[in-house]
Design an enzyme around this catalytic site. Structure first.
Site, PDB file in Angstrom:
ATOM      1  N   THR A 130      31.675  64.980  15.870  1.00 47.77           N
ATOM      2  CA  THR A 130      32.783  64.055  15.637  1.00 47.77           C
ATOM      3  C   THR A 130      33.987  64.394  16.503  1.00 47.77           C
ATOM      4  O   THR A 130      34.792  63.512  16.796  1.00 47.77           O
ATOM      5  CB  THR A 130      33.190  64.045  14.144  1.00 47.77           C
ATOM      6  N   CYS A 131      34.111  65.647  16.918  1.00 47.21           N
ATOM      7  CA  CYS A 131      35.226  66.017  17.799  1.00 47.21           C
ATOM      8  C   CYS A 131      35.017  65.460  19.209  1.00 47.21           C
ATOM      9  O   CYS A 131      35.947  64.987  19.845  1.00 47.21           O
ATOM     10  CB  CYS A 131      35.385  67.530  17.858  1.00 47.21           C
ATOM     11  N   ALA A 132      33.785  65.533  19.692  1.00 49.41           N
ATOM     12  CA  ALA A 132      33.473  65.052  21.038  1.00 49.41           C
ATOM     13  C   ALA A 132      33.082  63.578  21.057  1.00 49.41           C
ATOM     14  O   ALA A 132      32.895  63.004  22.124  1.00 49.41           O
ATOM     15  CB  ALA A 132      32.347  65.885  21.638  1.00 49.41           C
TER      16      ALA A 132
END
Length: 164
Positions: A130-132
């Site tokens: 979800t960060c990338a």
């Protein structure tokens, strides 16, 4: 407090006055106006990181993406008919990005779909970063039902953020 907020906004080149004058332009930024995602909008959020053209990996990725497109069309069809679906576009978006709606200023970059190989004798579920903003799908999925089952289990079986 409201006056302090307005004064603070106006300290940046009279930004609050611009907002007050053209409020309709700023409505999506200052209010939550999310609408149900459609297949077209959802698809435009992602780009696919393909392997080299002509490779065996690419061929398997194309199989998976064909089933992905079939799944998205199936979800859209059920939504248009008012039927319930096992997976919604909003759930897929949450799984891939952590957000259940497109942010007012959009994501910092396009989300991507990348692939992984299934190991012989095991079944690895789709996963995401979800960060990338990356959704990982298995290569070589030949049936829509197989992809739907894997995604449903991954989405519904995950605990989610902070729900330990």
């Amino acid at each position: 407090m409201v006056q302090q907020f307005k004064a603070g906004m106006n300290s940046c080149n009279l930004f609050w006055e611009k907002v007050a004058t053209d409020w309709h332009e700023f409505l999506p930024i200052f209010t939550h106006t999310s609408v149900r995602l459609s297949r077209t909008v959802f698809r435009e959020l992602f780009y696919v990181k393909w392997s080299a053209e002509g490779s065996n990996r690419r061929e398997k990725e194309e199989d998976t993406m064909y089933q992905w497109e079939c799944l998205l069309m199936s979800i859209q069809g059920k939504v248009l008919e008012g039927e319930t679906t096992d997976i919604t576009f909003e759930e897929l978006l949450t799984f891939a990005t952590g957000a259940d709606a497109i942010p007012p200023l959009d994501f910092p970059h396009k989300c991507s779909i990348e692939f992984y190989d299934q190991e012989e004798g095991s079944c690895r579920l789709p996963f995401s970063s979800t960060c990338a903003l990356v959704l990982y799908l298995p290569r070589g999925i030949a049936q829509e039902d197989e992809l739907r089952d894997l995604l449903t289990f991954a989405l519904k079986g995950s605990l989610g953020f902070g729900k330990v």
